[in-house]
Design an enzyme around this catalytic site. Structure first.
Site, short mmCIF file in Angstrom:
data_model
loop_
_atom_site.label_atom_id
_atom_site.label_comp_id
_atom_site.label_asym_id
_atom_site.label_seq_id
_atom_site.Cartn_x
_atom_site.Cartn_y
_atom_site.Cartn_z
CG ASP A 40 -0.21 0.00 2.54
OD1 ASP A 40 1.05 0.06 2.53
OD2 ASP A 40 -0.87 -0.06 3.59
N GLY A 41 2.17 1.13 -0.08
CA GLY A 41 3.03 2.32 -0.16
C GLY A 41 3.59 2.78 1.17
CD GLU A 42 0.59 2.52 5.94
OE1 GLU A 42 0.98 1.63 6.73
OE2 GLU A 42 -0.50 3.11 6.05
CD GLN A 98 7.86 24.34 -3.54
OE1 GLN A 98 6.88 24.44 -2.81
NE2 GLN A 98 8.09 23.26 -4.25
CG HIS A 132 19.51 32.02 -4.22
ND1 HIS A 132 20.80 32.52 -4.25
CD2 HIS A 132 19.57 30.80 -4.78
CE1 HIS A 132 21.58 31.64 -4.84
NE2 HIS A 132 20.87 30.59 -5.16
CG ASP A 172 21.45 31.60 -12.17
OD1 ASP A 172 22.41 31.51 -11.39
OD2 ASP A 172 20.57 30.73 -12.25
CE LYS A 195 18.13 30.57 -14.22
NZ LYS A 195 18.45 29.22 -13.73
NE ARG A 197 13.93 28.55 -13.37
CZ ARG A 197 14.28 27.51 -14.13
NH1 ARG A 197 13.40 26.97 -14.95
NH2 ARG A 197 15.50 27.03 -14.06
CG ASP A 221 23.43 26.38 -11.95
OD1 ASP A 221 23.50 27.07 -10.91
OD2 ASP A 221 22.49 26.45 -12.74
C1 R5P Z 1 18.31 28.11 -10.07
O1 R5P Z 1 18.46 29.28 -9.85
C2 R5P Z 1 19.39 27.10 -9.95
O2 R5P Z 1 20.61 27.66 -9.56
C3 R5P Z 1 19.55 26.33 -11.25
O3 R5P Z 1 20.06 27.19 -12.25
C4 R5P Z 1 18.24 25.75 -11.70
O4 R5P Z 1 17.61 25.07 -10.65
C5 R5P Z 1 18.44 24.84 -12.90
O5 R5P Z 1 17.21 24.35 -13.28
P1 R5P Z 1 16.96 23.73 -14.71
O6 R5P Z 1 17.99 22.65 -14.94
O7 R5P Z 1 15.57 23.15 -14.60
O8 R5P Z 1 17.04 24.82 -15.72
#
Ligand code: R5P
Length: 304
Positions: A40-42, A98, A132, A172, A195, A197, A221
Site C-alpha cells: 500500500d506504499g507505507e 520554495q 537565495h 545566473d 537569467k 525564468r 551551477d
Molecule cells: C536556479 O536558480 C538554480 O541555480 C539552477 O540554475 C536551476 O535550478 C536549474 O534548473 P533547470 O535545470 O531546470 O534549468
C-alpha cells in the site's frame, strides 16, 4: 573529534555507498536502516536494536516526499533507541527553492519543511543548499546547529585538472558565489550570466561581456534539474564561438529529458558531485562532509 565508541552513522539503502564512504572518512561505525515498502506504499523501518548517544543519519533528499516521512520515522525511533544527539547529513536539501509564496495561497515549503527537520534533529548539515532569499541555513532550518558546506572549490579544482584553461561560467546571478569560489580554488577565470525564468522549462539567458571565442567553457551551477538552464547557456556560447562547452554541477537532480537537452545543445561532458546518485557523479563529497560532521561534533561538545 568523532568518538567511534559513542557514534554511529546510519544510512538508507538508496544512499548507502555515499553514507558508507562518509563513515569511513569519519572513522565511525556504519549501519544501514532496513526499509520495507508494503504494497500500500507505507514503509516499515528497522534500525539497530540499541544505539549509542550520538547518531548521524545520512540521506540525500532528492525526490523527497517519501524519503522525508521515512527520515522522520527513523529520527523518532533513533531517540527511542538511545540516541541523544541526532545529526542529519543531507547533501541535497529539498524544498529550499520554495522560499516565498510566488502567488497568493502558495505554501512556503522551505519554512515548513525546515521547521519539521529542526524539530527532529539537533544538527543539520547540507551542501550548497539553495538559499537565495534567506541569509543562512539556520533561518531555513532552525535547528540548534546547522552547517552549510560548499562543493564549489571541489568543482573548481576538478575543472582545473580536467580542462584546458577553461573559463568558468555561472548561468545566473545566483551562481556568482559558487563561480567565484570555484575560480579561486582552481586558479581560473570566472564570469556570470544573467537569467530570467519564464516557467519550469523555459529560461532566457544573457551572456556577460567576456570573450569566449575559441575557448573551452565550463558551466558551473548548484542544481541541474530540467537541464534547460545549461542547454540555453551552451547554445549561446557556441553561437559566440566557444570551442567546447562542459557542465559541472553540485546536485544532479536531472529529470528524464535533461540529458537529451544537454546533448542536443552540444554540451560535451557532464560531471557532478555524489550529493545525488547519478551516472555523472565524479566528485566525492565524503571528505567535505566528514569535516562538517567533526565541526558539528566540536560545537556540540562546546555548547553542552
Ligand atoms: C536556479 O536558480 C538554480 O541555480 C539552477 O540554475 C536551476 O535550478 C536549474 O534548473 P533547470 O535545470 O531546470 O534549468
Amino acid at each position: 573529534m568523532i568518538q567511534p565508541d559513542t557514534t554511529l552513522l546510519l544510512g538508507f539503502p538508496d544512499y548507502a555507498p555515499q553514507a558508507r564512504a562518509l563513515a569511513v572518512a569519519l572513522g565511525a561505525p556504519y549501519a544501514e536502516i532496513e526499509v520495507h515498502r508494503f504494497p500500500d506504499g507505507e514503509s516499515r523501518l528497522r534500525l539497530p536494536g540499541r544505539l549509542p548517544p550520538r547518531v548521524i543519519l545520512c540521506r540525500s533528499l532528492d525526490d523527497p516526499n517519501a524519503k522525508l516521512v521515512e527520515l522522520l520515522i527513523a529520527a523518532a525511533t533513533a531517540r527511542e533507541l538511545g540516541a541523544r544527539e541526532l545529526t542529519l547529513v543531507a547533501p541535497y536539501l529539498c524544498y529550499m527553492r520554495q522560499d516565498i509564496a510566488f502567488n497568493p495561497g502558495e505554501a512556503v515549503s522551505q519554512r515548513i519543511v525546515g521547521r519539521w527537520l529542526a524539530d527532529h534533529f539537533d544538527g543539520v548539515i547540507s551542501v550548497d543548499p539553495h538559499l537565495h532569499r534567506v541569509p543562512d541555513l539556520v533561518t531555513a532550518v532552525p535547528a540548534a546547529r546547522t552547517l552549510s558546506l560548499s562543493a564549489a572549490p571541489l568543482l573548481g579544482e576538478f575543472a582545473a585538472r580536467n580542462f584546458d584553461r577553461p573559463l568558468l561560467l555561472g548561468p545566473d546571478e545566483e551562481s556568482a558565489p559558487w563561480v567565484e569560489a570555484a575560480a579561486r580554488a582552481g586558479g581560473l577565470q570566472g564570469a556570470v550570466a544573467h537569467k530570467e525564468r519564464h516557467g519550469d522549462r523555459s529560461v532566457a539567458i544573457r551572456l556577460p561581456d567576456v570573450e569566449v571565442r575559441d575557448r573551452v567553457v565550463v558551466l558551473i551551477d548548484d542544481i541541474a534539474s530540467t537541464g534547460r538552464t545549461l542547454a540555453c547557456a551552451a547554445g549561446l556560447l557556441y553561437a559566440r564561438g566557444a570551442v567546447a562547452v562542459h557542465a559541472l554541477v553540485t546536485h544532479a537532480l536531472f529529470d528524464p529529458d535533461a540529458e537529451r537537452q544537454l546533448r542536443e545543445a552540444g554540451v560535451r561532458s557532464l560531471h557532478s558531485t555524489d550529493s545525488i546518485a547519478h551516472p555523472s557523479n565524479a566528485i566525492a563529497l565524503s571528505g567535505l562532509l566528514a569535516g562538517g560532521c567533526a565541526e558539528i561534533c566540536a560545537r556540540t561538545a562546546e555548547e553542552t
